[in-house]
Design a protein around this motif. Structure first.
Motif, PDB file in Angstrom:
ATOM      1  N   PRO A 154     -10.068   3.218   2.345  1.00 55.35           N
ATOM      2  CA  PRO A 154      -9.043   4.116   1.826  1.00 55.35           C
ATOM      3  C   PRO A 154      -9.527   5.565   2.002  1.00 55.35           C
ATOM      4  O   PRO A 154     -10.697   5.851   1.747  1.00 55.35           O
TER       5      PRO A 154
ATOM      6  N   LYS B 225      -5.996   6.121   7.857  1.00 54.45           N
ATOM      7  CA  LYS B 225      -5.159   5.089   8.501  1.00 54.45           C
ATOM      8  C   LYS B 225      -3.684   5.439   8.427  1.00 54.45           C
ATOM      9  O   LYS B 225      -2.958   5.282   9.390  1.00 54.45           O
TER      10      LYS B 225
ATOM     11  N   SER C 222       2.634  -0.847   7.818  1.00 57.08           N
ATOM     12  CA  SER C 222       1.622  -0.707   6.767  1.00 57.08           C
ATOM     13  C   SER C 222       1.996  -1.578   5.570  1.00 57.08           C
ATOM     14  O   SER C 222       3.125  -1.496   5.058  1.00 57.08           O
ATOM     15  N   THR C 223       1.046  -2.385   5.110  1.00 58.98           N
ATOM     16  CA  THR C 223       1.363  -3.231   3.947  1.00 58.98           C
ATOM     17  C   THR C 223       1.438  -2.401   2.668  1.00 58.98           C
ATOM     18  O   THR C 223       2.169  -2.755   1.744  1.00 58.98           O
ATOM     19  N   GLY C 224       0.683  -1.286   2.610  1.00 62.25           N
ATOM     20  CA  GLY C 224       0.803  -0.406   1.432  1.00 62.25           C
ATOM     21  C   GLY C 224       2.238   0.117   1.335  1.00 62.25           C
ATOM     22  O   GLY C 224       2.864   0.090   0.266  1.00 62.25           O
TER      23      GLY C 224
ATOM     24  N   SER D  88      -2.126  -2.709  -8.062  1.00 62.76           N
ATOM     25  CA  SER D  88      -2.443  -1.450  -7.383  1.00 62.76           C
ATOM     26  C   SER D  88      -2.828  -0.360  -8.377  1.00 62.76           C
ATOM     27  O   SER D  88      -3.647   0.500  -8.064  1.00 62.76           O
TER      28      SER D  88
ATOM     29  N   ASP E  86      -1.588  -2.012   9.757  1.00 64.39           N
ATOM     30  CA  ASP E  86      -2.351  -1.094   8.909  1.00 64.39           C
ATOM     31  C   ASP E  86      -2.430  -1.695   7.500  1.00 64.39           C
ATOM     32  O   ASP E  86      -1.414  -1.838   6.829  1.00 64.39           O
ATOM     33  N   GLY E  87      -3.626  -2.127   7.109  1.00 63.07           N
ATOM     34  CA  GLY E  87      -3.797  -2.619   5.733  1.00 63.07           C
ATOM     35  C   GLY E  87      -3.773  -4.125   5.579  1.00 63.07           C
ATOM     36  O   GLY E  87      -3.812  -4.621   4.460  1.00 63.07           O
TER      37      GLY E  87
ATOM     38  N   ARG F 226      -6.982  -7.975   4.716  1.00 61.57           N
ATOM     39  CA  ARG F 226      -7.877  -7.159   3.895  1.00 61.57           C
ATOM     40  C   ARG F 226      -8.896  -8.005   3.133  1.00 61.57           C
ATOM     41  O   ARG F 226      -9.692  -7.453   2.392  1.00 61.57           O
TER      42      ARG F 226
ATOM     43  N   ARG G  14     -11.190   1.252  -5.640  1.00 65.68           N
ATOM     44  CA  ARG G  14     -10.598   0.922  -4.330  1.00 65.68           C
ATOM     45  C   ARG G  14     -11.678   0.937  -3.230  1.00 65.68           C
ATOM     46  O   ARG G  14     -11.699   0.078  -2.349  1.00 65.68           O
TER      47      ARG G  14
ATOM     48  N   TYR H 216     -13.027  -2.257  -1.081  1.00 68.26           N
ATOM     49  CA  TYR H 216     -13.089  -2.200   0.390  1.00 68.26           C
ATOM     50  C   TYR H 216     -14.460  -2.688   0.882  1.00 68.26           C
ATOM     51  O   TYR H 216     -14.548  -3.548   1.769  1.00 68.26           O
TER      52      TYR H 216
ATOM     53  N   THR I 264     -13.084  -6.144   2.012  1.00 69.26           N
ATOM     54  CA  THR I 264     -12.391  -5.856   3.272  1.00 69.26           C
ATOM     55  C   THR I 264     -13.347  -5.665   4.444  1.00 69.26           C
ATOM     56  O   THR I 264     -13.106  -6.196   5.529  1.00 69.26           O
TER      57      THR I 264
END
Ligand code: AMP
Length: 206
Positions: free
Chosen positions: A14, A18, A35-37, A57, A95-96, A99, A152, A156, A160
């Motif tokens: 993060p 990205k 992007s999944t976010g 989140s 993107d994301g 993970r 976060r 990661y 991730t």
């Protein structure tokens, strides 16, 4: 021959950029950025899934794997039915996702990974600063508190980063993410353009 989506993963911690790079890439013909976010943030926050997303989140945690991959699959399928994403001519830039190790296994049935763009930014304090700045600009609840941002980054490192080991080292391209958006984009395109041209010769006609 495969009916899996041909994809490149946009990978990085993060704050590594990205989102910025993904939206720039998504403007280039022949690339479809997902992007999944963004997918999660577009959910109705009063819906059941929207509440699940908020619960995780807002603490800097990941949404459970099965739910995430099932939603991702429905979302990408819907985009292709609507003709927004054209799997025959578009390279999917993910993107994301994946993970976690479990997501990586679940995604293998849906995607054929042609490359991994790994945006490398090792200065943790700089990332915390970038994320806090963006939280103010975009009113993002997940990055508003420093403890959530630090969590976060821990998630990661723990969950991730090991995903990278799943892919052949020849597929993984480390790219220094420190620099202006244009400079970083240039480095990414040096990797992506040949992958795109090799796998989607038809989209060159556009
Ligand atoms: P991002 O904008 O990519 O940093 O994602 C924001 C938040 O969405 C994350 O902190 C997670 O709660 C959730 N999220 C996005 N992608 C995934 C994923 N692949 N698996 C689980 N949770 C995710």
């Amino acid at each position: 021959m495969t009916d899996r989506y041909q994809a490149v993963l946009l990978f990085g911690a993060p704050g590594a950029g990205k989102g910025t790079q993904g939206s720039l890439l998504g403007k280039i013909p022949g690339y479809f950025h997902m992007s999944t976010g963004d997918m999660f943030r577009s959910l109705d926050k009063h819906s059941e899934l929207g509440k699940v997303f908020f619960d995780y989140s807002s603490k800097g945690e990941l949404v459970p794997d099965e739910v995430t991959v099932a939603l991702w699959h429905q979302y990408v399928h819907a985009q292709s039915l609507l003709g927004i994403f054209k799997p025959v001519t578009d390279l999917l830039i993910l993107d994301g996702i994946p993970r976690t190790a479990a997501q990586t296994g679940l995604m293998d049935q849906y995607i054929d990974v042609l490359g991994v763009i790994h945006l490398v930014a090792n200065d943790r304090d700089e990332m915390v600063k970038r994320l806090s700045r963006r939280a103010m600009q975009q009113k993002r609840v997940d990055d508003a508190r420093e403890e959530v941002v630090r969590n976060r980054l821990d998630v990661y490192d723990r969950e991730t980063k090991p995903v990278l080991d799943h892919y052949d080292t020849a597929l993984v391209h480390d790219i220094d993410a420190i620099g202006s958006p244009g400079a970083v984009l240039g480095k990414i395109l040096q990797v992506l353009a040949p992958i795109h041209e090799k796998n989607f010769p038809n989209s060159l006609e556009n």
